[in-house]
Structures are given as structure tokens and as C-alpha cells.
Scaffold this motif. Structure first.
Motif, short mmCIF file in Angstrom:
data_model
loop_
_atom_site.label_atom_id
_atom_site.label_comp_id
_atom_site.label_asym_id
_atom_site.label_seq_id
_atom_site.Cartn_x
_atom_site.Cartn_y
_atom_site.Cartn_z
N ARG A 77 6.10 -5.30 -4.36
CA ARG A 77 5.92 -3.85 -4.36
C ARG A 77 4.66 -3.42 -3.61
O ARG A 77 4.69 -2.51 -2.78
CB ARG A 77 5.81 -3.36 -5.80
CG ARG A 77 6.73 -2.26 -6.16
CD ARG A 77 6.46 -1.78 -7.59
NE ARG A 77 7.64 -2.04 -8.40
CZ ARG A 77 7.74 -2.98 -9.32
NH1 ARG A 77 6.74 -3.79 -9.59
NH2 ARG A 77 8.84 -3.13 -10.00
N LYS A 82 5.02 -0.99 2.85
CA LYS A 82 4.31 0.15 3.43
C LYS A 82 5.26 1.20 3.99
O LYS A 82 4.87 2.36 4.14
CB LYS A 82 3.36 -0.32 4.52
CG LYS A 82 2.32 -1.30 4.03
CD LYS A 82 1.52 -0.71 2.89
CE LYS A 82 0.57 -1.72 2.29
NZ LYS A 82 0.04 -1.32 1.01
N ALA A 129 4.54 4.00 1.74
CA ALA A 129 3.61 3.66 0.67
C ALA A 129 2.20 4.14 0.97
O ALA A 129 1.27 3.81 0.27
CB ALA A 129 3.62 2.16 0.41
N ILE A 168 5.53 3.27 -3.68
CA ILE A 168 6.33 2.17 -4.21
C ILE A 168 5.51 1.28 -5.13
O ILE A 168 6.03 0.48 -5.86
CB ILE A 168 6.93 1.34 -3.06
CG1 ILE A 168 7.76 2.24 -2.15
CG2 ILE A 168 7.82 0.23 -3.57
CD1 ILE A 168 8.29 1.57 -0.94
N GLU A 169 4.20 1.44 -5.14
CA GLU A 169 3.37 0.54 -5.93
C GLU A 169 3.47 0.84 -7.42
O GLU A 169 3.64 1.98 -7.83
CB GLU A 169 1.91 0.66 -5.48
CG GLU A 169 1.72 0.17 -4.06
CD GLU A 169 0.29 0.21 -3.63
OE1 GLU A 169 -0.61 0.07 -4.48
OE2 GLU A 169 0.06 0.37 -2.43
N GLN A 217 6.85 5.43 -7.88
CA GLN A 217 5.94 4.31 -8.06
C GLN A 217 6.58 3.09 -8.69
O GLN A 217 6.11 1.98 -8.48
CB GLN A 217 4.76 4.72 -8.92
CG GLN A 217 3.97 5.85 -8.32
CD GLN A 217 2.82 6.19 -9.20
OE1 GLN A 217 1.75 5.68 -8.97
NE2 GLN A 217 3.03 7.02 -10.19
#
Length: 148
Positions: free
Chosen positions: A65, A69, A107, A112-113, A126
Motif C-alpha cells: 500500500r 503512488k 497517493a 491508498i496508504e 486510505q
């Protein structure tokens, strides 16, 4: 050895209304990309097909994750729509792409983190664990992902 490079994504909108150019060009630069995966994925009619999986560790078909990017999914069909399911551990979100449309995530805003905070000021993506696709017709998708 792979040397990281910047990925440039350019979106061009072109239209003239009443003799005036109302188009726009927008550019995103994603820095330090050192891994690209691009593939055409065929989604059979009436079957759910996993496109991407995300975790904290790399695995077969699974991306880290924190390293993602930029991600794009484009419906390559000239007639039919497809639905994308963005799943987290506790919920999901369905997005429909008509023929020729694309879905993109960047990202740059930590979209997506994983979030280690229980308070989220604004809705984000996220906690995505899986992105899958479904259609009542057979459809080809262009799937592109850039990572560091």
C-alpha cells in the motif's frame, strides 16, 4: 539497477462552446517511481475479477500500500460499462465506468496508504485492500500502477 524517474500524467479536456475554448490541461508529476505494472485484464461476463490487492507486504498479485503512488483503470470496451469495487476491511464502494472511461488514484495525498489514526477529517480511500471488477458483459480493462 533501476533508477527511479518521475511519471508525468497529463489530462487534456478539449471543447469549444459558442466559439470559445473551454478545454483544460492538467499535469500531475509523480516523483521517484521505480516500478510500473501495466496489463490488459479480461473480465468475463457475470464474474467478479480481482484487479489489485494491497497489504503491508508484497505477495503474488499484492502490492505494498505505502509504495503505490498512482493507479489507473481504463474500460477499453466501446459499448459496455463495468463496475469497480473498492473494498476495505469494513466497507466497499462501487464505481461504474462507462465505455472508454478511466478511474485514477494518486497517493500524493496518501489516498491508498493505511491510516493509523481513528479520526479522518475528510473521506479518503486510505484503507483499500482490494479493487475488483464486475460486468454483465465481457470487458477488457487497461490496468496501470506506479510504485516506489
Amino acid at each position: 539497477t533501476i533508477v527511479a524517474a518521475d511519471l508525468t500524467v497529463t489530462i487534456i479536456e478539449s471543447i469549444t462552446l459558442n466559439g470559445s475554448n473551454m478545454g483544460a490541461t492538467n499535469t500531475l508529476v509523480v516523483e521517484s517511481v521505480n516500478e510500473i505494472n501495466q496489463r490488459i485484464v479480461s473480465v468475463d461476463a457475470d464474474n467478479v475479477r480481482t484487479l489489485f490487492e494491497f497489504s503491508t507486504t508484497i505477495g503474488s498479485g499484492t502490492y505494498v500500500r505505502a509504495n503505490v503512488k498512482y493507479l489507473r483503470i481504463t474500460n477499453k470496451d466501446d459499448t459496455n460499462a463495468i463496475s469497480l469495487n473498492l473494498e476495505s476491511a469494513t466497507s466497499n464502494c462501487w464505481i461504474t465506468l462507462t465505455a472508454g472511461e478511466s478511474f485514477m488514484l494518486s497517493a500524493a495525498s496518501a489516498a491508498i496508504e493505511a491510516d493509523d489514526d481513528t479520526t479522518i477529517a475528510a473521506p479518503t480511500l486510505q484503507d483499500i485492500s482490494t479493487i475488483s471488477a464486475y460486468s454483465t458483459s465481457a470487458i477488457d480493462l487497461d490496468c496501470y500502477i506506479a510504485l516506489t
